[in-house]
Write a protein that holds these residues in place. Structure first.
Motif, PDB file in Angstrom:
ATOM      1  N   GLY A   1     -27.492 -16.690  30.825  1.00 33.45           N
ATOM      2  CA  GLY A   1     -27.215 -16.362  29.434  1.00 33.45           C
ATOM      3  C   GLY A   1     -26.287 -15.169  29.330  1.00 33.45           C
ATOM      4  O   GLY A   1     -26.181 -14.364  30.265  1.00 33.45           O
ATOM      5  N   PRO A   2     -25.598 -15.021  28.194  1.00 31.43           N
ATOM      6  CA  PRO A   2     -24.662 -13.914  28.022  1.00 31.43           C
ATOM      7  C   PRO A   2     -25.387 -12.567  27.938  1.00 31.43           C
ATOM      8  O   PRO A   2     -26.227 -12.357  27.068  1.00 31.43           O
ATOM      9  N   GLY A   3     -25.066 -11.687  28.871  1.00 34.77           N
ATOM     10  CA  GLY A   3     -25.647 -10.347  28.861  1.00 34.77           C
ATOM     11  C   GLY A   3     -27.019 -10.232  29.469  1.00 34.77           C
ATOM     12  O   GLY A   3     -27.581  -9.135  29.495  1.00 34.77           O
ATOM     13  N   VAL A   4     -27.598 -11.320  29.979  1.00 33.86           N
ATOM     14  CA  VAL A   4     -28.961 -11.220  30.508  1.00 33.86           C
ATOM     15  C   VAL A   4     -29.032 -10.252  31.687  1.00 33.86           C
ATOM     16  O   VAL A   4     -30.045  -9.578  31.895  1.00 33.86           O
ATOM     17  N   ALA A   5     -27.942 -10.171  32.458  1.00 39.41           N
ATOM     18  CA  ALA A   5     -27.875  -9.198  33.552  1.00 39.41           C
ATOM     19  C   ALA A   5     -27.027  -8.000  33.157  1.00 39.41           C
ATOM     20  O   ALA A   5     -27.400  -6.849  33.395  1.00 39.41           O
ATOM     21  N   ASP A   6     -25.902  -8.265  32.532  1.00 39.07           N
ATOM     22  CA  ASP A   6     -24.899  -7.224  32.247  1.00 39.07           C
ATOM     23  C   ASP A   6     -24.732  -7.031  30.749  1.00 39.07           C
ATOM     24  O   ASP A   6     -23.852  -7.637  30.146  1.00 39.07           O
ATOM     25  N   MET A   7     -25.489  -6.115  30.106  1.00 40.50           N
ATOM     26  CA  MET A   7     -26.612  -5.480  30.719  1.00 40.50           C
ATOM     27  C   MET A   7     -27.775  -5.324  29.763  1.00 40.50           C
ATOM     28  O   MET A   7     -28.462  -4.316  29.736  1.00 40.50           O
ATOM     29  N   LYS A   8     -27.988  -6.367  28.976  1.00 43.93           N
ATOM     30  CA  LYS A   8     -29.145  -6.334  28.082  1.00 43.93           C
ATOM     31  C   LYS A   8     -30.437  -6.332  28.880  1.00 43.93           C
ATOM     32  O   LYS A   8     -31.411  -5.677  28.490  1.00 43.93           O
TER      33      LYS A   8
ATOM     34  N   GLY B   1     -30.676  -4.861  31.742  1.00 45.38           N
ATOM     35  CA  GLY B   1     -30.763  -3.481  32.222  1.00 45.38           C
ATOM     36  C   GLY B   1     -31.307  -2.534  31.172  1.00 45.38           C
ATOM     37  O   GLY B   1     -32.071  -1.612  31.479  1.00 45.38           O
ATOM     38  N   LEU B   2     -30.930  -2.736  29.906  1.00 45.03           N
ATOM     39  CA  LEU B   2     -31.456  -1.890  28.828  1.00 45.03           C
ATOM     40  C   LEU B   2     -32.967  -2.045  28.695  1.00 45.03           C
ATOM     41  O   LEU B   2     -33.680  -1.079  28.414  1.00 45.03           O
ATOM     42  N   ILE B   3     -33.446  -3.257  28.917  1.00 39.73           N
ATOM     43  CA  ILE B   3     -34.890  -3.503  28.831  1.00 39.73           C
ATOM     44  C   ILE B   3     -35.622  -2.836  29.985  1.00 39.73           C
ATOM     45  O   ILE B   3     -36.713  -2.284  29.817  1.00 39.73           O
TER      46      ILE B   3
END
Length: 419
Positions: free
Chosen positions: A131-138, A140-142
């Motif tokens: 998914g978009p941002g699941v790693a980079d980096m939403k 990471g924010l979690i």
């Protein structure tokens, strides 16, 4: 690493257990956030994602401010400079006068614009989320958020001060937020940034510096049949520049130049009078940067010397190189010691990528910048995060924060009593 104390797992078992219980909630949250398009230029999407960030980080009970950024500059396909609006920086903090202070940074923007077809998530297998941002980096924010929540539940109240900066422009080079990073870095003793680790858990060590540039070539329009020789073909001249840039590859170790985007011309029967080339440069040190700039300016001068042509150069180096200093090596040893408590063999290696960690290092703050989830294929529609890494990486960051708050790393990091 042998000089770094190993955190006592028994002392922090309640915190680690609490994080394990948060696993499903963290995964549900990243799925929800990935459905919000927050491409760097989608101001509405950035605002919506910013609302989610404020709501989530409010649980920490600290102070908060939203820092508006002035517009940056964008070069159009016609070669003109126009304002580029930017999303804000979200700042959260608690105990700014504590004797140990950490700066945690991340970004909520992604590389996927509002009209990109990659807008939703799905499971590739039981442990792999695409998914978009699941790693980079939403993701990471979690990890960052839940590690801080674990700290707040267990740490002595005045032992560790923390500050969080979450930007909206990291994927376009932190063109506005870089100044905030530079301003806030001296107020902390260590930095933690939440870009994704590699799928096997390897962290980024030394990083190259990066610059984004634009050549604008102006020539002279003419009729392609009646008066082609009266024209000055901007596309042809720009092609020479592109070839010259590409020829720099392999000439100096560690230097890469990528002529990436070209636009120019209006119709096949008109000699094009404007052409634009956007290119990226990666360098290992300041000497490399000077060497590239010297060659780029020579190319510019060569075309400018021709009658009827003009070449403008826009942009510059926006990410300084991040060498692996002795301070950073010690901080990596701290991370490795914390990883050993979780039976993780934390390794790191140099990378050509760059991030906010480059800016923090240039401001004098030792930092580790890949403490987010394990994942891969970022900046593509195959981006993925490994589900089991949410609790794993959160526990790793929590041990860093908890051990630091307890003074466990004061001697090796040279902090604790320093203001």
């Amino acid at each position: 690493m042998s000089l770094v104390p190993i955190p006592d797992k028994a002392r922090y078992k309640d915190s680690l257990f609490w994080i394990d219980k948060r696993q499903d909630q963290m995964v549900a949250q990243v799925k929800s956030w990935s459905e919000i398009n927050s491409g760097s230029n989608n101001l509405d999407g950035l605002s919506k994602m910013g609302d989610e960030i404020q709501k989530a980080f409010a649980e920490l009970g600290g102070e908060m401010e939203v820092i508006s950024l002035p517009p940056s500059i964008r070069v159009t396909e016609k070669g003109d400079e126009v304002p580029l609006p930017l999303g804000p920086v979200y700042r959260f903090w608690k105990r700014p006068d504590a004797k140990r202070r950490v700066l945690l940074t991340g970004h909520l923007d992604t590389v996927f614009p509002e009209d990109d077809p990659f807008q939703s998530h799905h499971m590739l297998d039981d442990n792999t989320l695409n998914g978009p941002g699941v790693a980079d980096m939403k993701g990471g924010l979690i990890v960052m958020l839940n590690a801080l929540l674990a700290l707040e539940k267990t740490s002595p109240g005045d032992a560790l001060g923390w500050e969080v900066l979450i930007s909206s422009d990291e994927e376009i080079g932190s063109v506005g937020s870089a100044a905030i990073l530079t301003e806030r870095a001296p107020h902390a003793h260590i930095g933690l940034t939440y870009e994704p680790a590699l799928a096997d858990g390897t962290l980024a060590g030394a990083r190259k510096g990066s610059g984004n540039f634009t050549f604008v070539v102006r020539g002279r329009a003419a009729h392609a049949g009646r008066a082609i020789h009266e024209g000055r073909n901007a596309v042809v001249a720009l092609s020479e520049l592109a070839m010259g840039l590409d020829a720099l590859n392999g000439k100096r170790p560690g230097v890469t130049v990528n002529p990436a985007v070209i636009s120019g011309g209006t119709a096949p029967n008109i000699v094009p009078d404007v052409a634009v080339l956007r290119f990226n440069v990666r360098v290992g040190n300041d000497e490399d940067a000077a060497w590239v700039l010297d060659h780029v300016k020579r190319m510019q001068s060569d075309i400018n010397a021709r009658e009827g042509y003009g070449v403008e150069l826009h942009g510059g180096f926006n990410r300084p190189p991040k060498p692996l200093t002795d301070q950073n090596k010690v901080l990596f040893d701290v991370v490795k010691a914390c990883g050993s408590v979780l039976d993780l063999d934390v390794q790191y290696r140099a990378t050509g990528g760059c991030c906010e960690g480059n800016n923090l290092a240039a401001a004098g703050l030792p930092n580790v910048d890949t403490l987010g989830v394990r994942g891969g294929k970022i900046h593509s529609n195959e981006e993925f995060a490994l589900i089991d890494s949410f609790a794993e990486r959160t526990k790793l960051s929590a041990l860093i924060l908890l051990g630091y708050a307890d003074g466990l790393f004061d001697e090796v990091l040279g902090t604790g009593g320093r203001n």
